[in-house]
Write a protein that holds these residues in place. Structure first.
Motif, PDB file in Angstrom:
ATOM      1  N   GLN A 167       0.830  -1.208   0.000  1.00 58.13           N
ATOM      2  CA  GLN A 167       0.000   0.000   0.000  1.00 58.13           C
ATOM      3  C   GLN A 167       0.865   1.259   0.000  1.00 58.13           C
ATOM      4  O   GLN A 167       0.592   2.222  -0.727  1.00 58.13           O
ATOM      5  N   LEU A 168       1.923   1.262   0.817  1.00 58.21           N
ATOM      6  CA  LEU A 168       2.817   2.417   0.845  1.00 58.21           C
ATOM      7  C   LEU A 168       3.453   2.646  -0.520  1.00 58.21           C
ATOM      8  O   LEU A 168       3.528   3.780  -1.005  1.00 58.21           O
ATOM      9  N   ARG A 169       3.909   1.595  -1.147  1.00 51.66           N
ATOM     10  CA  ARG A 169       4.562   1.732  -2.460  1.00 51.66           C
ATOM     11  C   ARG A 169       3.591   2.293  -3.493  1.00 51.66           C
ATOM     12  O   ARG A 169       3.977   3.059  -4.378  1.00 51.66           O
ATOM     13  N   SER A 170       2.318   1.918  -3.400  1.00 48.68           N
ATOM     14  CA  SER A 170       1.337   2.385  -4.378  1.00 48.68           C
ATOM     15  C   SER A 170       0.948   3.839  -4.153  1.00 48.68           C
ATOM     16  O   SER A 170       0.541   4.528  -5.089  1.00 48.68           O
ATOM     17  N   LEU A 171       1.063   4.325  -2.902  1.00 47.52           N
ATOM     18  CA  LEU A 171       0.629   5.685  -2.586  1.00 47.52           C
ATOM     19  C   LEU A 171       1.762   6.703  -2.661  1.00 47.52           C
ATOM     20  O   LEU A 171       1.529   7.868  -2.982  1.00 47.52           O
ATOM     21  N   LEU A 172       2.988   6.289  -2.368  1.00 45.58           N
ATOM     22  CA  LEU A 172       4.124   7.211  -2.438  1.00 45.58           C
ATOM     23  C   LEU A 172       4.646   7.303  -3.870  1.00 45.58           C
ATOM     24  O   LEU A 172       4.533   6.349  -4.639  1.00 45.58           O
ATOM     25  N   PRO A 173       5.213   8.437  -4.260  1.00 46.80           N
ATOM     26  CA  PRO A 173       5.778   8.562  -5.606  1.00 46.80           C
ATOM     27  C   PRO A 173       6.863   7.513  -5.863  1.00 46.80           C
ATOM     28  O   PRO A 173       7.521   7.039  -4.925  1.00 46.80           O
ATOM     29  N   VAL A 174       7.066   7.179  -7.119  1.00 42.74           N
ATOM     30  CA  VAL A 174       8.026   6.127  -7.477  1.00 42.74           C
ATOM     31  C   VAL A 174       9.456   6.534  -7.128  1.00 42.74           C
ATOM     32  O   VAL A 174      10.343   5.675  -7.043  1.00 42.74           O
ATOM     33  N   THR A 175       9.691   7.817  -6.937  1.00 49.00           N
ATOM     34  CA  THR A 175      11.031   8.282  -6.588  1.00 49.00           C
ATOM     35  C   THR A 175      11.363   8.060  -5.113  1.00 49.00           C
ATOM     36  O   THR A 175      12.490   8.289  -4.684  1.00 49.00           O
ATOM     37  N   LEU A 178      -0.715  10.367   4.784  1.00 48.77           N
ATOM     38  CA  LEU A 178      -1.575   9.457   4.038  1.00 48.77           C
ATOM     39  C   LEU A 178      -2.793   9.152   4.892  1.00 48.77           C
ATOM     40  O   LEU A 178      -2.668   8.763   6.061  1.00 48.77           O
ATOM     41  N   ASP A 179      -3.974   9.298   4.321  1.00 47.85           N
ATOM     42  CA  ASP A 179      -5.213   9.054   5.059  1.00 47.85           C
ATOM     43  C   ASP A 179      -6.213   8.413   4.104  1.00 47.85           C
ATOM     44  O   ASP A 179      -6.663   9.050   3.153  1.00 47.85           O
ATOM     45  N   ARG A 180      -6.522   7.155   4.333  1.00 47.72           N
ATOM     46  CA  ARG A 180      -7.468   6.425   3.492  1.00 47.72           C
ATOM     47  C   ARG A 180      -8.518   5.764   4.371  1.00 47.72           C
ATOM     48  O   ARG A 180      -8.223   5.292   5.461  1.00 47.72           O
ATOM     49  N   THR A 181      -9.754   5.731   3.883  1.00 48.29           N
ATOM     50  CA  THR A 181     -10.852   5.145   4.638  1.00 48.29           C
ATOM     51  C   THR A 181     -11.293   3.843   3.997  1.00 48.29           C
ATOM     52  O   THR A 181     -11.521   3.785   2.784  1.00 48.29           O
ATOM     53  N   GLY A 182     -11.383   2.807   4.811  1.00 48.39           N
ATOM     54  CA  GLY A 182     -11.868   1.512   4.353  1.00 48.39           C
ATOM     55  C   GLY A 182     -13.224   1.205   4.968  1.00 48.39           C
ATOM     56  O   GLY A 182     -14.102   2.060   5.027  1.00 48.39           O
TER      57      GLY A 182
END
Length: 374
Positions: free
Chosen positions: A20-28, A141-145
């Protein structure tokens, strides 16, 4: 083997968090998960469940400590936070910067998330709930499930919901009863079975809403949390039978007529909140509707001259979820108003700016009674 869950489940949880972190943070940005961290702190070797090392493009690097749980309830948050903060202190003493702490679990409930936030911890679960806040590098990062867990243990017989009239009676009694109070005494005051009283108190204890003595008596009630927990299962428009109506002569007509009616009616919502506000406090919003609990909704509508309406509604007539609404009503100026706790719950789940009205009423209650503190 993790201290908190089976090895397979722990690896899956932590792997999902990393993904999840990898998908939300920029590829750099770089993200490295360490499943077996062993860091020398200032005084001892520290072994958190896991850690993630996050690197920004400018070379800033920070460590996020992870606490992994197969299950977590609000009551356990303080202990988990104390443990992981001790890890953070040891690691920081050894020279490694700790930027954040996150609890990872299959599901983290709304009440648990609120407790974690108070302790400065983030969270992640498999339903998509995520909170990570870092100062350096700057990350939020703030996501609601999901609001409810989809995971069910068939062996788990603990009460999970405050839905229903029996639970409502216990909640409303706890909001105003004198303390300390035992299980049997509370059951008698709330007019429910002892088993119901015991199960509701056990749920509220898990959710860190109440404090209990060694003999099980309730010694403190966090009333704001109590009502926030109740309204996860109670909704004014769904838990009561509601008829949307229109008073063609306006709200002032209906309000003036209430003391003259020959059927029992209890006012809730915005009008009830106003009845409990001191004269020097201005309501946060104008009165645009009237919410009424009635023993005989149809008879009430006839007496007031109300008409059912799909548009332009200014009166809600409700058959209450339980007669406790009338039993706990308070007489103010010749009109019966629902108890403050019931009014707050109805406002928290009502339309418009009712949540702001609920907050204003709770602030007033905090100045008058113990237990309403934020």
């Amino acid at each position: 083997m993790s201290r908190n869950a089976g090895k397979g489940g722990t690896v899956e949880l932590l792997g999902s968090f990393e993904q999840q972190l990898r998908s939300l943070l920029p590829v750099t940005w770089s993200v490295r998960l360490d499943l077996q961290p062993r860091v020398s702190g200032g005084h001892r070797v520290v072994e958190p469940d896991a850690q993630v090392v996050i690197g920004a493009p400018d070379g800033t690097v920070t460590t996020v400590l992870l606490e992994c749980k197969a299950g977590i309830v609000p009551r356990d948050v303080a202990r988990a936070a104390q443990r992981i903060m001790a890890y953070a202190a040891e690691i920081s003493g050894g020279g490694a910067p700790v930027g954040g702490m996150v609890l990872v679990a299959p599901f983290v409930s709304p009440m648990t998330r609120a407790q974690l936030d108070q302790h400065g911890m983030g969270w992640f679960d498999l339903t998509g709930n995520l909170r990570l806040r870092l100062d350096k590098p700057a990350v939020f990062l703030d996501r609601t499930g999901a609001e409810r867990s989809g995971f069910r243990d068939p062996e788990d017989r603990l009460l999970k919901s405050l839905r229903g009239s029996a639970a409502a009676k216990v909640v409303l009694e706890l909001a105003e009863t004198s303390l300390p109070v035992g299980v049997r005494e509370l059951a008698e005051r709330a007019q429910v079975g002892v088993a119901t009283s015991a199960r509701v108190l056990e749920l509220l204890d898990r959710e860190a809403v109440i404090t209990r003595s060694d003999d099980g008596a309730v010694t403190a009630v966090r009333k704001r949390l109590l009502l926030w927990r109740w309204v996860q299962d109670y909704k004014v428009m769904a838990s009561n039978e509601v008829v949307a109506a229109l008073d063609p002569r306006g709200l002032s007509h209906a309000l003036k007529a209430l003391p003259t009616l020959n059927t029992r009616v209890t006012v809730t919502g915005s009008a009830a909140a106003r009845a409990y506000l001191p004269d020097h406090i201005t309501p946060v919003s104008p009165l645009v509707s009237l919410s009424l609990y009635a023993e005989d909704p149809i008879g009430l509508m006839k007496q007031l001259g109300l008409k059912t309406a799909d548009r332009g509604t200014n009166v809600l007539v409700m058959r209450p979820h339980d007669d406790v609404v009338h039993a706990k009503a308070r007489l103010v100026g010749g009109v019966e108003y629902a108890s403050p706790a019931q009014v707050v719950a109805d406002l928290l789940t009502g339309p418009g700016r009712s949540t702001e009205e609920a907050e204003q009423l709770m602030a007033v209650l905090e100045s008058r009674e113990s237990g309403w503190e934020s």
